[in-house]
Design a protein around this motif. Structure first.
Motif, PDB file in Angstrom:
ATOM      1  N   LEU A  71       0.704  -1.380  -0.090  1.00 41.05           N
ATOM      2  CA  LEU A  71       0.030   0.065   0.132  1.00 41.05           C
ATOM      3  C   LEU A  71       0.834   1.330   0.020  1.00 41.05           C
ATOM      4  CD1 LEU A  71      -2.892  -1.012   2.494  1.00 41.05           C
ATOM      5  CD2 LEU A  71      -3.038  -0.468  -0.081  1.00 41.05           C
ATOM      6  N   ARG A  72       1.942   1.444   0.770  1.00 35.28           N
ATOM      7  CA  ARG A  72       2.870   2.418   0.584  1.00 35.28           C
ATOM      8  C   ARG A  72       3.599   2.697  -0.549  1.00 35.28           C
ATOM      9  NH1 ARG A  72       5.468   2.697   6.678  1.00 35.28           N
ATOM     10  NH2 ARG A  72       3.533   2.847   7.860  1.00 35.28           N
ATOM     11  N   LEU A  73       3.813   1.605  -1.160  1.00 33.60           N
ATOM     12  CA  LEU A  73       4.165   1.642  -2.706  1.00 33.60           C
ATOM     13  C   LEU A  73       3.152   2.206  -3.591  1.00 33.60           C
ATOM     14  CD1 LEU A  73       6.846  -1.463  -2.721  1.00 33.60           C
ATOM     15  CD2 LEU A  73       7.287   0.864  -2.734  1.00 33.60           C
ATOM     16  N   GLY A  74       2.137   2.255  -3.184  1.00 30.61           N
ATOM     17  CA  GLY A  74       0.855   2.730  -4.241  1.00 30.61           C
ATOM     18  C   GLY A  74       0.467   1.566  -5.055  1.00 30.61           C
ATOM     19  N   ILE A  75       0.539   0.488  -4.584  1.00 30.36           N
ATOM     20  CA  ILE A  75      -0.035  -0.702  -5.450  1.00 30.36           C
ATOM     21  C   ILE A  75      -1.489  -0.779  -4.979  1.00 30.36           C
ATOM     22  CG2 ILE A  75      -0.165  -3.146  -5.789  1.00 30.36           C
ATOM     23  CD1 ILE A  75       2.715  -3.138  -5.131  1.00 30.36           C
ATOM     24  N   THR A  76      -2.323  -0.615  -5.891  1.00 27.11           N
ATOM     25  CA  THR A  76      -3.959  -0.655  -5.241  1.00 27.11           C
ATOM     26  C   THR A  76      -4.517  -2.008  -5.527  1.00 27.11           C
ATOM     27  OG1 THR A  76      -4.670  -0.253  -7.826  1.00 27.11           O
ATOM     28  CG2 THR A  76      -4.283   1.720  -6.143  1.00 27.11           C
TER      29      THR A  76
END
Length: 104
Positions: free
Chosen positions: A88-93
């Motif tokens: 989530l912090r890496l931006g993976i949705t």
């Protein structure tokens, strides 16, 4: 009779572990793959350890099997949680496509 029960437990554990591997390969995103790997993989390993403990019935081996299952139950959810937070912090949705969307 104990050997038959142990064989059934090992077979069911192996089937669950194979299902976890298929889930890791086939599921669409990191979150559902993580779920398959931790939940079903831990269940499969636990069943295999239960079958091993029943088959050998040696107190030292039973204790080791219990410790392995305890370690898996302790570390798998924590590892999955950390992988999910990092994703989530890496931006993976998360994958959001419904089966109804495919027919429209």
């Amino acid at each position: 009779m104990i050997d038959a029960i142990a064989a059934i437990l090992v077979f069911l554990g192996s089937a669950m572990t194979v299902a976890a591997g298929i889930g890791v390969l086939r599921l669409p995103d990191v979150f559902t793959r993580m779920h398959a790997a931790t939940k079903v993989g831990t269940l499969g390993s636990g069943l295999i350890m239960a079958g091993t403990a029943l088959h050998f019935a040696d107190p030292a081996i039973v204790l080791r099997c219990i410790l392995v299952v305890f370690f898996l139950l302790l570390t798998a959810p924590i590892g999955a949680h950390m992988i999910g937070r990092a994703s989530l912090r890496l931006g993976i949705t998360p994958w959001t496509q419904n089966s109804d969307d495919e027919t429209r």
